[in-house]
Design a protein around this motif. Structure first.
Motif, PDB file in Angstrom:
ATOM      1  N   VAL A 107     -10.606   2.826  -0.055  1.00  0.00           N
ATOM      2  CA  VAL A 107     -10.163   2.275  -1.332  1.00  0.00           C
ATOM      3  C   VAL A 107      -9.542   0.901  -1.110  1.00  0.00           C
ATOM      4  O   VAL A 107      -8.719   0.722  -0.206  1.00  0.00           O
ATOM      5  CB  VAL A 107      -9.138   3.214  -2.018  1.00  0.00           C
ATOM      6  CG1 VAL A 107      -8.679   2.625  -3.350  1.00  0.00           C
ATOM      7  CG2 VAL A 107      -9.730   4.606  -2.204  1.00  0.00           C
ATOM      8  N   TYR A 150       3.465   3.403  -3.035  1.00  0.00           N
ATOM      9  CA  TYR A 150       2.451   3.924  -2.114  1.00  0.00           C
ATOM     10  C   TYR A 150       2.997   4.037  -0.688  1.00  0.00           C
ATOM     11  O   TYR A 150       2.650   4.963   0.040  1.00  0.00           O
ATOM     12  CB  TYR A 150       1.211   3.033  -2.131  1.00  0.00           C
ATOM     13  CG  TYR A 150       0.067   3.615  -1.339  1.00  0.00           C
ATOM     14  CD1 TYR A 150      -0.720   4.628  -1.866  1.00  0.00           C
ATOM     15  CD2 TYR A 150      -0.197   3.171  -0.041  1.00  0.00           C
ATOM     16  CE1 TYR A 150      -1.755   5.186  -1.128  1.00  0.00           C
ATOM     17  CE2 TYR A 150      -1.238   3.726   0.699  1.00  0.00           C
ATOM     18  CZ  TYR A 150      -2.003   4.731   0.153  1.00  0.00           C
ATOM     19  OH  TYR A 150      -3.028   5.288   0.889  1.00  0.00           O
ATOM     20  N   ILE A 205      -6.068   8.906   2.404  1.00  0.00           N
ATOM     21  CA  ILE A 205      -6.828   7.824   1.784  1.00  0.00           C
ATOM     22  C   ILE A 205      -6.721   6.590   2.659  1.00  0.00           C
ATOM     23  O   ILE A 205      -5.620   6.208   3.086  1.00  0.00           O
ATOM     24  CB  ILE A 205      -6.310   7.501   0.362  1.00  0.00           C
ATOM     25  CG1 ILE A 205      -6.512   8.707  -0.554  1.00  0.00           C
ATOM     26  CG2 ILE A 205      -7.021   6.272  -0.207  1.00  0.00           C
ATOM     27  CD1 ILE A 205      -5.966   8.507  -1.953  1.00  0.00           C
ATOM     28  N   LEU A 253      -6.543   3.065   2.461  1.00  0.00           N
ATOM     29  CA  LEU A 253      -6.298   2.083   1.409  1.00  0.00           C
ATOM     30  C   LEU A 253      -5.915   0.729   1.998  1.00  0.00           C
ATOM     31  O   LEU A 253      -5.084   0.647   2.911  1.00  0.00           O
ATOM     32  CB  LEU A 253      -5.196   2.588   0.476  1.00  0.00           C
ATOM     33  CG  LEU A 253      -4.912   1.773  -0.789  1.00  0.00           C
ATOM     34  CD1 LEU A 253      -4.518   2.682  -1.937  1.00  0.00           C
ATOM     35  CD2 LEU A 253      -3.782   0.761  -0.530  1.00  0.00           C
ATOM     36  N   PHE A 300      -8.109   9.551  -6.464  1.00  0.00           N
ATOM     37  CA  PHE A 300      -7.101   8.497  -6.584  1.00  0.00           C
ATOM     38  C   PHE A 300      -6.358   8.594  -7.917  1.00  0.00           C
ATOM     39  O   PHE A 300      -5.131   8.423  -7.971  1.00  0.00           O
ATOM     40  CB  PHE A 300      -7.772   7.127  -6.455  1.00  0.00           C
ATOM     41  CG  PHE A 300      -6.812   6.008  -6.178  1.00  0.00           C
ATOM     42  CD1 PHE A 300      -6.393   5.734  -4.892  1.00  0.00           C
ATOM     43  CD2 PHE A 300      -6.290   5.239  -7.217  1.00  0.00           C
ATOM     44  CE1 PHE A 300      -5.488   4.719  -4.629  1.00  0.00           C
ATOM     45  CE2 PHE A 300      -5.394   4.222  -6.968  1.00  0.00           C
ATOM     46  CZ  PHE A 300      -4.995   3.959  -5.665  1.00  0.00           C
ATOM     47  N   VAL A 325      -2.792   9.854  -6.938  1.00  0.00           N
ATOM     48  CA  VAL A 325      -2.004   8.634  -6.735  1.00  0.00           C
ATOM     49  C   VAL A 325      -1.511   8.053  -8.053  1.00  0.00           C
ATOM     50  O   VAL A 325      -0.294   7.926  -8.272  1.00  0.00           O
ATOM     51  CB  VAL A 325      -2.826   7.575  -5.967  1.00  0.00           C
ATOM     52  CG1 VAL A 325      -1.992   6.310  -5.759  1.00  0.00           C
ATOM     53  CG2 VAL A 325      -3.294   8.120  -4.624  1.00  0.00           C
TER      54      VAL A 325
END
Length: 402
Positions: free
Chosen positions: A56, A69, A78, A80, A144, A148
Motif C-alpha cells: 500500500v 499509523y 501491511i 505501507l 485497509f 486501518v
C-alpha cells in the motif's frame, strides 16, 4: 421375452470392459478428480490471499494519520509506504501491473478540514485507487478500510468528543449473541442446493446417451435390428426391453457418479458444507428424492430412445441429441439461480420441474402438491414418449430405412 431382451441389453454392457469403465468407473473417477482439484485450488487461493502482505502506498498523508499509523497495532500485516504526491500516475500503472495493491490519497489540508468540521458543508475525503480484477488489490482495499481507516476515524472522533459513544445514538447486537434465528438443517441444505440439483440433472441424462444411441440406432446401423424385428416377438416388447435395460444402466451409472461426488466432499470443503456436517433429511424426503430421480430417468430414457429409433446411425442420433442435451443443461443450470418459492405449476414442466423439486427438497421447501405435480408430469411425459417409441417400432419405414 421381455426379460430375455432386458438380459441381452444388460449383458451387452456388462460383458464389455470398456463400457463398464466408461459408464460406471470413468464418470465417478472424473467427478472425484475434478471436484477434488477444484476444492484444493479454491482453498489454496483463499490461503494465498490471506498470507499475502498488501503493498500500500499513501500519498499526501496528513500528519495525524502518520502519527496514528506509527502507534496503532493491526491484526494483519501491511507493507505501507508514504510517497510524494507527484507519483500518482506511476503508482496507478504499478497497480495495473500487479506490483502495487492499493494507493491511498489524502486531500490537501486534510487535518485542517477535520478540525474545522463545524464550518464545512462537505467532509474531507480520502481517495482509494485499486484494481478490482486483482484479488490481492481488492482484498487490500477491504482490509485497509476495515482495519486501518475505520480505526483512524474512531481515533479522530474520540479526540473530538472524548467518548466515541457521544456520536452514536444506539448499538446493534453488541451484546446479543443469539441474533441469528436460523434452522441449521435448512441452512446446510441451501448450501447443497446450489450445485447438487444441477449435477443430478446432468448426470442422469449424460449417463444414458452413449448406451442409448447404440442400443437402437447402433443396431440399425449394424443390421442386427432387422434380424431382431423378424423374430416372433412383439415389437413393443422389444421397445420395452431396450428402455428398461437403458434405465437400469442409467440408474447404476448415476449412483456411481454420486459415489464420486461423496468421495470428493472431504477435498472440496471450500464450497461444500463439510465442516458443519450434512443436513438431516426425513425418510419421506429420501423417498421423494428417489421417486423424482427415477421418473426423471424415465423421461431421459424416453427422449434418447425416441431419437435413437428415429436415426439411421449412432452419429446421426448423437447429432440430434445435442440440442436436447443443451435444453437439459439449461434446465439444470437454472436451479443455481433464483430464490423464493416456485409457483406450483412450474413443477409440472418436464425435467425442469424435477430439478426444481430436488432443489426444494434440499431446501426443505417442497410441498406435497409440488411433489405430486412433478411425479405426474414425469410419468405422463414418459408414457407419451413410450407410446411414440412403440409406434416407431411398428413403422416399417423408420425401422428398415437404414
Amino acid at each position: 421375452m421381455l426379460l430375455a431382451i432386458l438380459k441381452k441389453e444388460l449383458k451387452r454392457v456388462f460383458s464389455d470392459k470398456r463400457l463398464i469403465f466408461s459408464l460406471f468407473i470413468l464418470p465417478a473417477l472424473s467427478i472425484f478428480i475434478i471436484y477434488s482439484i477444484m476444492g484444493k485450488l479454491s482453498s489454496s487461493m483463499v490461503d494465498d490471499i490471506e498470507q499475502h502482505t498488501p503493498i500500500v502506498y499513501v500519498q499526501n498523508s496528513s500528519e495525524s494519520f502518520k502519527d496514528f499509523y506509527n502507534n496503532v497495532t493491526l491484526e494483519n500485516e501491511i507493507n505501507l509506504d508514504f510517497v510524494q504526491k507527484n507519483d500518482t500516475d506511476s503508482i496507478k500503472n504499478s497497480i495495473l501491473n500487479g506490483d502495487v495493491d492499493l494507493l491511498i490519497v489524502f486531500n490537501d489540508e486534510f487535518d485542517t478540514d477535520v478540525v474545522n468540521y463545524k464550518t464545512r458543508d462537505t467532509l474531507p475525503e480520502i481517495k482509494t485507487y485499486y484494481n478490482p480484477s486483482e484479488e490481492y488489490s481488492r482484498s487490500a482495499r477491504d482490509l485497509f478500510i476495515n482495519d486501518v481507516l475505520n480505526q483512524y476515524e474512531k481515533s479522530i472522533l474520540t479526540k473530538r468528543y472524548t467518548n466515541i459513544n457521544y456520536v452514536k445514538a444506539f448499538a446493534v447486537d453488541s451484546t446479543n449473541k443469539d441474533s441469528k434465528v436460523v434452522n441449521k438443517n435448512k441452512e446446510k441444505g441451501k448450501l447443497l442446493s446450489r450445485i447438487l440439483p444441477m449435477l443430478i440433472g446432468l448426470i442422469l441424462f449424460s449417463s444414458t446417451i452413449g448406451v442409448g444411441t447404440d442400443s437402437i440406432a447402433g443396431e440399425k446401423e449394424r443390421g442386427t435390428m432387422a434380424n431382431l424385428l423378424l423374430t416372433p416377438v412383439k415389437r413393443k416388447t422389444i421397445a420395452y426391453g431396450k428402455m428398461a435395460g437403458l434405465a437400469i444402466i442409467a440408474v447404476i451409472s448415476a449412483f456411481c457418479s454420486f459415489v464420486g461426488i461423496a468421495l470428493s466432499v472431504p477435498f472440496s470443503s471450500s464450497f461444500m458444507p463439510v465442516g458443519g456436517g450434512l443436513p438431516q433429511f426425513t425418510i419421506m424426503q429420501y423417498i421423494q428424492l428417489l421417486l423424482i430421480m427415477i421418473t426423471m430417468v424415465g423421461i431421459n430414457v424416453g427422449m434418447i430412445c425416441l431419437i435413437s429409433v428415429k436415426s439411421k446411425s449412432v452419429k446421426e442420433a448423437t447429432t440430434y441429441i445435442t440440442p436436447v442435451y443443451m435444453l437439459v443443461m439449461l434446465a439444470s443450470f437454472s436451479s443455481m439461480f433464483g430464490n423464493g418459492t416456485l409457483q406450483t405449476y412450474k413443477y409440472a414442466i418436464p425435467i425442469y420441474g424435477g430439478i426444481a423439486s430436488i432443489k426444494a427438497i434440499l431446501n426443505f421447501e417442497l410441498s406435497m402438491q409440488g411433489f405430486i405435480f412433478t411425479i405426474l408430469s414425469s410419468v405422463i411425459t414418459t408414457l407419451i414418449l413410450t407410446k411414440a417409441i412403440t409406434s416407431s417400432f411398428n413403422n416399417e419405414k423408420i425401422m428398415f430405412d437404414a
